[in-house]
Design an enzyme around this catalytic site. Structure first.
Site, PDB file in Angstrom:
ATOM      1  CE  LYS A 193      -1.508   3.197   2.558  1.00 12.17           C
ATOM      2  NZ  LYS A 193      -1.751   4.280   1.636  1.00 12.17           N
ATOM      3  CD  GLU A 268      13.526   0.987   8.566  1.00 14.37           C
ATOM      4  OE1 GLU A 268      14.045   1.899   9.251  1.00 14.37           O
ATOM      5  OE2 GLU A 268      14.147   0.003   8.164  1.00 14.37           O
ATOM      6  CB  CYS A 302      13.291   8.928   7.336  1.00 13.63           C
ATOM      7  SG  CYS A 302      14.315   7.825   6.381  1.00 13.63           S
ATOM      8  CD  GLU A 404      10.604  13.242  10.707  1.00 15.71           C
ATOM      9  OE1 GLU A 404       9.494  12.806  11.057  1.00 15.71           O
ATOM     10  OE2 GLU A 404      11.446  12.574  10.095  1.00 15.71           O
TER      11      GLU A 404
HETATM   12  P1  NDP Z   1       2.580   8.747   7.454  1.00 15.13           P
HETATM   13  O1  NDP Z   1       2.918   7.995   8.669  1.00 15.13           O
HETATM   14  O2  NDP Z   1       1.499   9.722   7.483  1.00 15.13           O
HETATM   15  O3  NDP Z   1       2.198   7.733   6.263  1.00 15.13           O
HETATM   16  C1  NDP Z   1       2.998   6.633   5.928  1.00 15.13           C
HETATM   17  C2  NDP Z   1       2.121   5.588   5.266  1.00 15.13           C
HETATM   18  O4  NDP Z   1       1.164   5.132   6.204  1.00 15.13           O
HETATM   19  C3  NDP Z   1       1.319   6.109   4.078  1.00 15.13           C
HETATM   20  O5  NDP Z   1       1.189   5.084   3.116  1.00 15.13           O
HETATM   21  C4  NDP Z   1      -0.026   6.418   4.713  1.00 15.13           C
HETATM   22  O6  NDP Z   1      -1.074   6.373   3.778  1.00 15.13           O
HETATM   23  C5  NDP Z   1      -0.133   5.270   5.679  1.00 15.13           C
HETATM   24  N1  NDP Z   1      -1.067   5.506   6.775  1.00 15.13           N
HETATM   25  C6  NDP Z   1      -1.524   6.692   7.272  1.00 15.13           C
HETATM   26  N2  NDP Z   1      -2.397   6.466   8.279  1.00 15.13           N
HETATM   27  C7  NDP Z   1      -2.492   5.121   8.429  1.00 15.13           C
HETATM   28  C8  NDP Z   1      -3.234   4.276   9.297  1.00 15.13           C
HETATM   29  N3  NDP Z   1      -4.053   4.763  10.211  1.00 15.13           N
HETATM   30  N4  NDP Z   1      -3.079   2.933   9.182  1.00 15.13           N
HETATM   31  C9  NDP Z   1      -2.239   2.421   8.272  1.00 15.13           C
HETATM   32  N5  NDP Z   1      -1.534   3.166   7.388  1.00 15.13           N
HETATM   33  C10 NDP Z   1      -1.651   4.504   7.483  1.00 15.13           C
HETATM   34  O7  NDP Z   1       3.951   9.331   6.979  1.00 15.13           O
HETATM   35  P2  NDP Z   1       4.241  10.227   5.709  1.00 15.13           P
HETATM   36  O8  NDP Z   1       3.740   9.546   4.478  1.00 15.13           O
HETATM   37  O9  NDP Z   1       3.743  11.574   6.023  1.00 15.13           O
HETATM   38  O10 NDP Z   1       5.818  10.145   5.619  1.00 15.13           O
HETATM   39  C11 NDP Z   1       6.613  10.960   6.330  1.00 15.13           C
HETATM   40  C12 NDP Z   1       7.143  10.258   7.556  1.00 15.13           C
HETATM   41  O11 NDP Z   1       7.779   9.041   7.224  1.00 15.13           O
HETATM   42  C13 NDP Z   1       8.168  11.080   8.272  1.00 15.13           C
HETATM   43  O12 NDP Z   1       7.903  11.111   9.651  1.00 15.13           O
HETATM   44  C14 NDP Z   1       9.478  10.331   8.019  1.00 15.13           C
HETATM   45  O13 NDP Z   1      10.440  10.504   8.977  1.00 15.13           O
HETATM   46  C15 NDP Z   1       9.028   8.936   7.896  1.00 15.13           C
HETATM   47  N6  NDP Z   1       9.953   8.184   7.079  1.00 15.13           N
HETATM   48  C16 NDP Z   1      10.765   7.269   7.688  1.00 15.13           C
HETATM   49  C17 NDP Z   1      11.692   6.577   6.966  1.00 15.13           C
HETATM   50  C18 NDP Z   1      12.566   5.544   7.612  1.00 15.13           C
HETATM   51  O14 NDP Z   1      13.164   4.736   6.898  1.00 15.13           O
HETATM   52  N7  NDP Z   1      12.675   5.503   8.914  1.00 15.13           N
HETATM   53  C19 NDP Z   1      11.862   6.811   5.531  1.00 15.13           C
HETATM   54  C20 NDP Z   1      10.961   7.781   5.002  1.00 15.13           C
HETATM   55  C21 NDP Z   1      10.033   8.432   5.767  1.00 15.13           C
HETATM   56  P3  NDP Z   1      -1.595   7.697   3.002  1.00 15.13           P
HETATM   57  O15 NDP Z   1      -0.424   8.598   2.805  1.00 15.13           O
HETATM   58  O16 NDP Z   1      -2.121   7.136   1.748  1.00 15.13           O
HETATM   59  O17 NDP Z   1      -2.663   8.272   3.863  1.00 15.13           O
END
Ligand code: NDP
Length: 501
Positions: A193, A268, A302, A404
Site C-alpha cells: 500500500k 521505520e 527520514c 521533525e
Molecule cells: P505517514 O505515517 O502519514 O504515512 C505513511 C504511510 O502510512 C502512508 O502510506 C499512509 O497512507 C499510511 N497511513 C496513514 N495512516 C495510516 C493508518 N491509520 N493505518 C495504516 N496506514 C496509514 O507518513 P508520511 O507519508 O507523512 O511520511 C513521512 C514520515 O515518514 C516522516 O515522519 C518520516 O520521517 C518517515 N519516514 C521514515 C523513513 C525511515 O526509513 N525511517 C523513511 C521515510 C520516511 P496515506 O499517505 O495514503 O494516507
C-alpha cells in the site's frame, strides 16, 4: 536569496509520461476498485491533478489478501528453486533499468523531486537492490546444531507468509524496493500500500514483477488512503507481517493494531538526526555534506541531518558556508534543466514547513538563509516551492531542534566539547542516523561507537548501499531494511530435532 529558476517551469519533460491504469494490481492483473471511484494525484509543481488513482477500501484489501494467501499456498512460488527466483529478481532489476526514464518521471510528477535525483540516483538504486537480493535467494541457509544423545538439530529458514507493506511519499519506489526485494527473495507474497499521493511507481513495480515471471498473486498493490486501505491491511487476520515506513505517530498505531493478530512488525519511523562537525574536519567536504544532508529531496528524508552540531572554533565559518550553499541552491521546476531542489511534496508539507520558518526564531535562533515561500518567484503563484533555510544559534531544547520538520530547514547548534555534542545528539527521542566529520580516527571511532543511532556516517552523509542495513533506535522504530538483516525480517526459523536411534 536562493538562485531561482523561473524559466525551468517551461522546460518540457524529456519523455512523455506513461501512467499506470487507475486500478489496483491484484492476482497479476489490473483490477477496478470495489468503490468504483478514483482520487486525483497532485503534481506539487503545478498543484494540478496529473493522474487518477483507484480509491481502495476494505473489500479490495480482502481480495488482495486472498490472492496473496493463495499464491503463498501454491508451491510454484514457495518451493520455486532459489536460482529461478533469483533470475526473476534479476529480470525485475533489468526492467527497472529499461523503464528508468518513465519511472523517474512518474516519481518526479508525484513527489516534486528533481528528474536528476529520481533518474540518476534513486531509480538506479532500486535496480541495484533487486540485484543484491537476487544474489541472496540461493544463500538463505539454516544450520546444524549438536544435540545430546544420538540426535541432530537442524534449523530451517522459512518465509513468513503474506506480508503487508505500507510506504510513505518521500521515496515511493526506493522505499518499496527495500521491502519488496528481500520479501520476494525469501519466498513471501506481498500486498503493497503506497501513500495515496505517490502510487504510480509502486503500481509499475508490481507490473514489472509479473513481466519478470512472478506467479499471479505474489505481488499485489492496493492504492488508497491510510485509513481506507492501510488500517484494514494492518488488521487483516490473513496478513502475517507488516513492514511500515512512515511517521512515528502512525507507526505507534500500526504496532497497536498489529498486536491483536500478533503480526510480525518492522517499523521505520521519523528522525531528527545530528550531523556533527569537529574543528579538525575537512570543512569543504563537511559543508557539502551538511547541505546535502538537509537539502537533498527538499529535506523530505527520514534520515535528514536536520540538526547541524558545530564545534565552536569553526562555528562562524560553517555558518557562512552553509548559508552560502543554501542561497546558491537552484530552486525550480523538478523537471527543469539545472534544478537542484523542487517543490515540497504536498500542500500540508508546504504549510507545515512555512509554519516552521515563521516559528523558527521563537527560541532565540537567528535566520541566516531562506525562511520564505518561493511559490510566486519560481512557480508564478503555483507550486509548493520554499527556500532552503538555515537557523543559527538554535537552542537544542527548542521545538525547531526537537521536532521533525521533514523539510529543507536546518537548525545549527554550537558545542564546545565532544561530550556536549553527544549529549545534544541524544536529546531527542529519535535515533535513526547521525554523522561525524573529523580527521581524528580515534574520535571518529569513539563517536561512531557512542552515538545511539541506527546508521552513523563518518565524513559522509545520506549514503546508502543495498548491503548496509538501515533502521532506527528509540522512537525511530525497530527492525532493519536492507542488507542481510532484512532477510531475518522476512523469514521464520524452524527447529527440527532428529532422533537418530
Ligand atoms: P505517514 O505515517 O502519514 O504515512 C505513511 C504511510 O502510512 C502512508 O502510506 C499512509 O497512507 C499510511 N497511513 C496513514 N495512516 C495510516 C493508518 N491509520 N493505518 C495504516 N496506514 C496509514 O507518513 P508520511 O507519508 O507523512 O511520511 C513521512 C514520515 O515518514 C516522516 O515522519 C518520516 O520521517 C518517515 N519516514 C521514515 C523513513 C525511515 O526509513 N525511517 C523513511 C521515510 C520516511 P496515506 O499517505 O495514503 O494516507
Amino acid at each position: 536569496m536562493p538562485v531561482k529558476n523561473p524559466d525551468s517551469k517551461k522546460t518540457s519533460p524529456a519523455v512523455q509520461v506513461d501512467l499506470p491504469p487507475s486500478k489496483h494490481f491484484i492476482g497479476g492483473e489490473w483490477v477496478d476498485p470495489a468503490s468504483g471511484s478514483t482520487n486525483g494525484s497532485i503534481d506539487p509543481a503545478t498543484e494540478e491533478v496529473h493522474a487518477q488513482i483507484a480509491a481502495g477500501n476494505e473489500a479490495d484489501v480482502d481480495a488482495a489478501v486472498q490472492s496473496a494467501s493463495a499464491a503463498f499456498q501454491d508451491e510454484s512460488w514457495r518451493r520455486m528453486p532459489p536460482a529461478k527466483r533469483a533470475r526473476i529478481l534479476w529480470r525485475m532489476a533489468e526492467l527497472v533499468d529499461e523503464n528508468r526514464a518513465n519511472l523517474a518521471l512518474c516519481e518526479s510528477l508525484d513527489t516534486g523531486k528533481t528528474a536528476f535525483d529520481a533518474g540518476k540516483v534513486e531509480i538506479p538504486l532500486v535496480a541495484e537492490i533487486f540485484r543484491y537480493y537476487a544474489g541472496w535467494t540461493t544463500k538463505i541457509e539454516g544450520g546444524v546444531v549438536p544435540l545430546p544423545g544420538n540426535s541432530l538439530g537442524l534449523t530451517l529458514r522459512e518465509p513468513v507468509g503474506v506480508c503487508g507493506m505500507i510506504t510513505p511519499w518521500n521515496f515511493p519506489m526506493l522505499l518499496a524496493s527495500w521491502k519488496v526485494a528481500p520479501a520476494l527473495a525469501c519466498g513471501n507474497t506481498i500486498i503493497l500500500k503506497p501513500s495515496e499521493q505517490t502510487s504510480l511507481t509502486s503500481l509499475w513495480m508490481a507490473k514489472i514483477g509479473t513481466e519478470a515471471g512472478l506467479p499471479a498473486g505474489v505481488f499485489n498493490v492496493v492504492t488508497g488512503s491510510g485509513s481506507a486501505v492501510g488500517t484494514p491491511l494492518v488488521r487483516h487476520p490473513g496478513v502475517n507481517k507488516i513492514s511500515f515506513t512512515g511517521s512515528t505517530e502512525v507507526g505507534r498505531m500500526v504496532q497497536r493494531e498489529s498486536a491483536e493478530t500478533l503480526k510480525r512488525v518492522t517499523l521505520e519511523l521519523g528522525g531528527k538526526s545530528p550531523n556533527i562537525i569537529f574543528a579538525d574536519a575537512n570543512l569543504k567536504a563537511a559543508l557539502r555534506g551538511a547541505a546535502a544532508g538537509i537539502f537533498y529531496n527538499k529535506g523530505e528524508v527520514c534520515a535528514a541531518g536536520s540538526r547541524l552540531l558545530v564545534a565552536r572554533d569553526v562555528y562562524d565559518e560553517v555558518l557562512e558556508g552553509v548559508a552560502a550553499i543554501a542561497d546558491k541552491t537552484t530552486v525550480g521546476h523538478p523537471q527543469g534543466e539545472g534544478t537542484r531542489m523542487g517543490p515540497v511534496c504536498n500542500q500540508d508539507q508546504y504549510e507545515g514547513v512555512l509554519g516552521w520558518m515563521e516559528r523558527g526564531s521563537e527560541g532565540g535562533a537567528r535566520l541566516i538563509a531562506g525562511g520564505n515561500s518561493l511559490r510566486d518567484e519560481v512557480g508564478g503563484g503555483k507550486g509548493f516551492y520554499v527556500a532552503p533555510t538555515v537557523f543559527a544559534d538554535v537552542d537544542p531544547a527548542s521545538a525547531i531542534a526537537q521536532e521533525e520538520i521533514f523539510g529543507p530547514v536546518l537548525a545549527v547548534i554550537p558545542f564546545d566539547e565532544p561530550e556536549e555534542a553527544l549529549q545534544i545528539a541524544h536529546s531527542t527521542p529519535y535515533g535513526l542516523a547521525a554523522a561525524v566529520w573529523t580527521r581524528d580516527v580515534g574520535r571518529a571511532l569513539s563517536m561512531a561507537r557512542d552515538l545511539r543511532a541506527g546508521t552513523v556516517w563518518v565524513n559522509a552523509y545520506n549514503l546508502y548501499d543495498p548491503g548496509l542495513p538501515f533502521g532506527g533506535f528509540g522512537e525511530s522504530g525497530f527492525g532493519r531494511d536492507l542488507g542481510k538483516d532484512a532477510l531475518a525480517a522476512y523469514t521464520e526459523t524452524k527447529s527440527v530435532w532428529i532422533n537418530l536411534d
